[in-house]
Design an enzyme around this catalytic site. Sequence first.
Site, PDB file in Angstrom:
ATOM      1  N   HIS A   1      23.592  47.441  63.933  1.00  0.00           N
ATOM      2  CA  HIS A   1      24.383  46.474  63.557  1.00  0.00           C
ATOM      3  C   HIS A   1      24.525  45.415  64.612  1.00  0.00           C
ATOM      4  O   HIS A   1      25.666  44.747  64.893  1.00  0.00           O
ATOM      5  CB  HIS A   1      25.725  47.026  63.152  1.00  0.00           C
TER       6      HIS A   1
ATOM      7  N   GLY B   1      16.175  54.682  49.056  1.00  0.00           N
ATOM      8  CA  GLY B   1      17.602  54.820  49.242  1.00  0.00           C
ATOM      9  C   GLY B   1      18.174  55.537  50.281  1.00  0.00           C
ATOM     10  O   GLY B   1      19.147  56.026  50.497  1.00  0.00           O
ATOM     11  N   ALA B   2      17.117  55.728  51.196  1.00  0.00           N
ATOM     12  CA  ALA B   2      17.452  56.702  52.337  1.00  0.00           C
ATOM     13  C   ALA B   2      17.935  56.163  53.647  1.00  0.00           C
ATOM     14  O   ALA B   2      17.803  56.771  54.630  1.00  0.00           O
ATOM     15  CB  ALA B   2      16.247  58.068  52.513  1.00  0.00           C
ATOM     16  N   GLY B   3      17.853  54.775  53.696  1.00  0.00           N
ATOM     17  CA  GLY B   3      17.981  54.000  54.652  1.00  0.00           C
ATOM     18  C   GLY B   3      16.957  53.858  55.676  1.00  0.00           C
ATOM     19  O   GLY B   3      16.930  53.679  56.970  1.00  0.00           O
TER      20      GLY B   3
ATOM     21  N   SER C   1      12.676  48.843  51.222  1.00  0.00           N
ATOM     22  CA  SER C   1      12.692  47.577  50.627  1.00  0.00           C
ATOM     23  C   SER C   1      11.830  46.401  51.486  1.00  0.00           C
ATOM     24  O   SER C   1      11.129  45.689  51.279  1.00  0.00           O
ATOM     25  CB  SER C   1      13.996  46.883  50.424  1.00  0.00           C
TER      26      SER C   1
ATOM     27  N   ASP D   1      14.521  45.068  59.818  1.00  0.00           N
ATOM     28  CA  ASP D   1      13.693  45.923  59.125  1.00  0.00           C
ATOM     29  C   ASP D   1      12.476  45.451  58.885  1.00  0.00           C
ATOM     30  O   ASP D   1      11.438  46.089  58.885  1.00  0.00           O
ATOM     31  CB  ASP D   1      14.260  46.315  57.829  1.00  0.00           C
TER      32      ASP D   1
HETATM   33  C1  GLA Z   1      20.232  47.505  57.619  1.00  0.00           C
HETATM   34  C2  GLA Z   1      19.981  46.050  57.533  1.00  0.00           C
HETATM   35  C3  GLA Z   1      19.686  45.451  58.983  1.00  0.00           C
HETATM   36  C4  GLA Z   1      20.373  45.964  59.932  1.00  0.00           C
HETATM   37  C5  GLA Z   1      20.950  47.561  60.041  1.00  0.00           C
HETATM   38  C6  GLA Z   1      21.895  48.058  61.086  1.00  0.00           C
HETATM   39  O1  GLA Z   1      19.048  48.345  57.840  1.00  0.00           O
HETATM   40  O2  GLA Z   1      18.761  45.804  56.906  1.00  0.00           O
HETATM   41  O3  GLA Z   1      19.021  44.022  59.172  1.00  0.00           O
HETATM   42  O4  GLA Z   1      21.451  45.298  60.252  1.00  0.00           O
HETATM   43  O5  GLA Z   1      21.269  47.892  58.716  1.00  0.00           O
HETATM   44  O6  GLA Z   1      21.533  47.906  62.270  1.00  0.00           O
END
Ligand code: GLA
Length: 399
Positions: free
Chosen positions: A42, A129-131, A135, A188
């Site tokens: 973040h 959907g696992a972070g 995408s 990302d």
């Molecule tokens: C998601 C968002 C990123 C980043 C992270 C937190 O992955 O896509 O842009 O903000 O959360 O670090």
Amino acid sequence: MIDPWTPTDGAASARAQFAEVFGGEPDGVWSAPGRVNLIGEHTDYNGGLCLPVALPHRTFVALRTRDDGGLGLVSGRESGVWSSELTAVGPGSVEGWPAYPAGVAWALAQAGVTVPGFDAAVASCVPYGAGLSSSAALESAFAVAIADRVGAAWTGPDPSSDEGRAFLAQACVRAENEVAGAPTGGMDQAASLRCAAGHALLLDCRDGSTRQVPFDLAAAGLDLLVIDTRAEHALVDGQYAQRRATCEAAAEALGVPTLREIDPADLQGALAALGDDVSRRRVRHVVTEIARVTEFVALLDAGRIRDVGPLMDASHESLRVDYEVTCAELDVAVATARAAGALGARMTGGGFGGSAIALIDAGTAQAVADAVSAAFADAGFTAPEFLLATPSGPAHRDV
Ligand code: GLA
């Protein structure tokens, strides 16, 4: 463990689907990786630092251009064939997963590229959907495919140069923010397009500059275990946007363009100038987290990879207590991995579910995974999934 596909299997899967739906051969197959972030969470939308690595798990796209401006998309993970036209794509015009690839075509056109229509089939082993940025992997695979097919008519910076990769990443961010409607920060897409195998990517979101930081797990006798908690995670929901808005409002109240400009030495003064406790805690997370990235990279530069664990633990605590983006599943995953011998562990990505990472001694992955699975069963959570994050290469053409 969820093993990555081999490039041959991934390309074959995308091609087979392409032949079945569109007939004949694609012009080529391109792929792009998911990511985990080592530290710096973040911080991207606050002009800060982050440190992602690309996963060996990739999304493959078999694509063939069309000369009628039409778009056809199919994915092994979704039902149906989506059809539209380039001229019909824009903010608010596309629902569901096609918003990501169609959005990239739209954003590149907005940036002055003469984008052709195309048919494309998608096959992916990036957990969904696992972070883990499925995408961004999707967007980035399309970005390199389109750039490649535009060929000599390409007007942006050379797509194989770092400047060109930054240009493609920016188009992917616009696709995600403006067409898919997720207000994410850009880490990302940079990871998927700009990471290098065997390295972590130090990304400075103030100016978009990067440095490849050697991250040789094998030489240190380590593994990076990813724990997908299977807890629901959605970036399009309001929580992420709320965190971002709070940070932007705090920066404005403090008279700085972004929270990056708050010197850690001046943190107490900045906190005292803020009117509410929630803003103070959000700002404290961002400022201390950016400082942790710098410390983490200094340890890697000094060859002290085994000493980064406490920084990972501190990052998780800050995200749990001050930023409030963890959840019970993430906290149990992290605590259990540490108790089972991890050098450090933390949530990774946006939070509110998704995945955690644990830095562990090589050869202990199964034991740590078993401990986490048992803790999840005891707590009545859905069974977690695991994979190993071997730092891998960026988006490219496969075939
Ligand atoms: C998601 C968002 C990123 C980043 C992270 C937190 O992955 O896509 O842009 O903000 O959360 O670090």
